[in-house]
Scaffold this motif. Structure first.
Motif, short mmCIF file in Angstrom:
data_model
loop_
_atom_site.label_atom_id
_atom_site.label_comp_id
_atom_site.label_asym_id
_atom_site.label_seq_id
_atom_site.Cartn_x
_atom_site.Cartn_y
_atom_site.Cartn_z
N LYS A 152 0.83 -1.21 0.00
CA LYS A 152 0.00 0.00 0.00
C LYS A 152 0.86 1.27 0.00
O LYS A 152 0.55 2.25 -0.68
CB LYS A 152 -0.93 0.01 1.22
N LEU A 153 1.95 1.22 0.77
CA LEU A 153 2.86 2.37 0.82
C LEU A 153 3.52 2.60 -0.54
O LEU A 153 3.63 3.74 -1.00
CB LEU A 153 3.93 2.15 1.88
N THR A 154 3.98 1.52 -1.16
CA THR A 154 4.62 1.63 -2.47
C THR A 154 3.66 2.23 -3.49
O THR A 154 4.04 3.08 -4.31
CB THR A 154 5.11 0.25 -2.95
N GLU A 155 2.39 1.80 -3.41
CA GLU A 155 1.37 2.34 -4.31
C GLU A 155 1.22 3.85 -4.09
O GLU A 155 1.14 4.63 -5.05
CB GLU A 155 0.04 1.63 -4.07
N TYR A 156 1.17 4.26 -2.82
CA TYR A 156 1.02 5.68 -2.51
C TYR A 156 2.26 6.46 -2.94
O TYR A 156 2.15 7.58 -3.46
CB TYR A 156 0.75 5.87 -1.02
N MET A 157 3.45 5.88 -2.72
CA MET A 157 4.70 6.53 -3.14
C MET A 157 4.68 6.82 -4.63
O MET A 157 5.12 7.88 -5.09
CB MET A 157 5.90 5.65 -2.81
N PHE A 186 11.12 5.61 11.17
CA PHE A 186 10.40 6.62 11.94
C PHE A 186 9.14 6.01 12.55
O PHE A 186 8.64 4.99 12.08
CB PHE A 186 9.98 7.78 11.03
N ASN A 187 8.61 6.66 13.59
CA ASN A 187 7.27 6.29 14.04
C ASN A 187 6.32 6.48 12.87
O ASN A 187 6.39 7.47 12.14
CB ASN A 187 6.84 7.17 15.21
N ALA A 188 5.41 5.52 12.70
CA ALA A 188 4.56 5.49 11.51
C ALA A 188 3.77 6.79 11.33
O ALA A 188 3.68 7.32 10.22
CB ALA A 188 3.61 4.30 11.58
N ASP A 189 3.19 7.31 12.42
CA ASP A 189 2.37 8.52 12.29
C ASP A 189 3.19 9.73 11.85
O ASP A 189 2.73 10.57 11.06
CB ASP A 189 1.62 8.82 13.59
N LEU A 197 -4.48 8.55 0.97
CA LEU A 197 -3.72 8.82 2.18
C LEU A 197 -4.53 8.45 3.42
O LEU A 197 -4.01 7.86 4.36
CB LEU A 197 -3.30 10.28 2.23
N ALA A 198 -5.82 8.77 3.42
CA ALA A 198 -6.69 8.44 4.55
C ALA A 198 -6.80 6.93 4.73
O ALA A 198 -6.76 6.43 5.86
CB ALA A 198 -8.07 9.06 4.34
N ALA A 199 -6.93 6.20 3.63
CA ALA A 199 -7.03 4.74 3.70
C ALA A 199 -5.75 4.13 4.23
O ALA A 199 -5.76 3.18 5.03
CB ALA A 199 -7.36 4.17 2.32
N LEU A 203 -5.14 2.00 7.74
CA LEU A 203 -4.48 0.69 7.80
C LEU A 203 -3.36 0.70 8.83
O LEU A 203 -3.27 -0.20 9.67
CB LEU A 203 -3.92 0.35 6.41
N ILE A 204 -2.54 1.72 8.80
CA ILE A 204 -1.38 1.80 9.69
C ILE A 204 -1.80 1.94 11.15
O ILE A 204 -1.15 1.41 12.05
CB ILE A 204 -0.48 2.96 9.24
N SER A 205 -2.91 2.65 11.39
CA SER A 205 -3.37 2.88 12.76
C SER A 205 -3.81 1.61 13.48
O SER A 205 -3.98 1.60 14.69
CB SER A 205 -4.52 3.90 12.76
N GLN A 206 -3.98 0.52 12.72
CA GLN A 206 -4.41 -0.75 13.32
C GLN A 206 -3.28 -1.44 14.10
O GLN A 206 -3.53 -2.37 14.85
CB GLN A 206 -4.92 -1.69 12.24
N TYR A 207 -2.05 -1.00 13.89
CA TYR A 207 -0.91 -1.72 14.44
C TYR A 207 -0.12 -0.86 15.42
O TYR A 207 0.18 0.31 15.14
CB TYR A 207 0.02 -2.18 13.32
#
Length: 208
Positions: free
Chosen positions: A86-91, A163-166, A184-186, A190-194
């Motif tokens: 998902k990150l690669t897609e956003y990048m 870095f910290n994810a947030d 970005l919101a999606a 996803l990241i906030s779940q972990y």
């Protein structure tokens, strides 16, 4: 100094002065190139200015779980793979890829983050106890007043910044000119779940 110790160690291994339980030097040499061995032995060089100074360019995204609450190995690998995709897609959407993003660390404690046509300056400081770098951006521009702390690993050719994810997601949101806020919101959801999630970059030293 590290390379001096490496030469001495290899010489002692070759002469049989140091006994290896798991495998002989010959076996090791058959499995890996000299460059791989050097990088392995000199992995995690001290996080000090002379080992960080220079230009580093983006190679790939890096995702890791840390701390006592890290997921079990199998589940962690699945989660990491999903987040990396998902990150690669956003990048790709915002244009952050090999050749468009990197860092330059200068001997005077200043640094610059380059992204597309942006040059984002700041100051960096080290914590040798934590193997970390704090990046403090300047008083103007897109990253005015932003501070980011990264755990770091460095060897002769590669630098890892986590870095910290947030914090990293905030950073990506600020430097991006993309209007695709839904993506970005999606990703943030996803990241906030972990818990205990670190996200960052694998960088390679830029050839002079």
């Amino acid at each position: 100094m590290k390379r001096f110790y490496l030469i001495i160690t290899l010489a002692l291994l070759a002469s049989g002065t140091i006994q290896t339980r798991a495998q002989s030097l010959k076996d090791l040499l058959n499995k890996e190139s000299i460059e791989d061995i050097v990088n392995t032995i000199t992995d995690q060089m001290d996080i000090i200015p002379e080992n960080i100074e220079g230009e580093w360019e983006y190679n790939s995204i890096d995702v890791k779980f840390t701390g006592d609450n890290a997921l079990m190995n199998a589940a962690s690998e699945v989660a990491v793979s999903k987040i990396e995709d998902k990150l690669t897609e956003y990048m790709q959407i915002i244009g952050l890829k090999e050749g468009t993003f990197g860092y330059r660390f200068n001997p005077d404690g200043s640094f610059t983050t380059s992204f597309l046509k942006l040059e984002l300056p700041g100051k960096y400081t080290f914590s040798s106890e934590e193997d970390s770098i704090e990046l403090a951006y300047g008083s103007t521009g897109k990253l005015k007043g932003v501070k980011m702390k990264a755990t770091a690993k460095v060897n002769a050719t590669n630098l890892e910044l986590l870095f910290n994810a947030d914090k990293l997601m905030e950073f990506l949101g600020k430097i991006s000119s993309s209007s695709d806020n839904q993506k970005l919101a999606a990703l943030n959801q996803l990241i906030s779940q972990y818990d205990g999630l670190k996200i960052g970059f694998e960088l390679k030293r830029k050839a002079k």
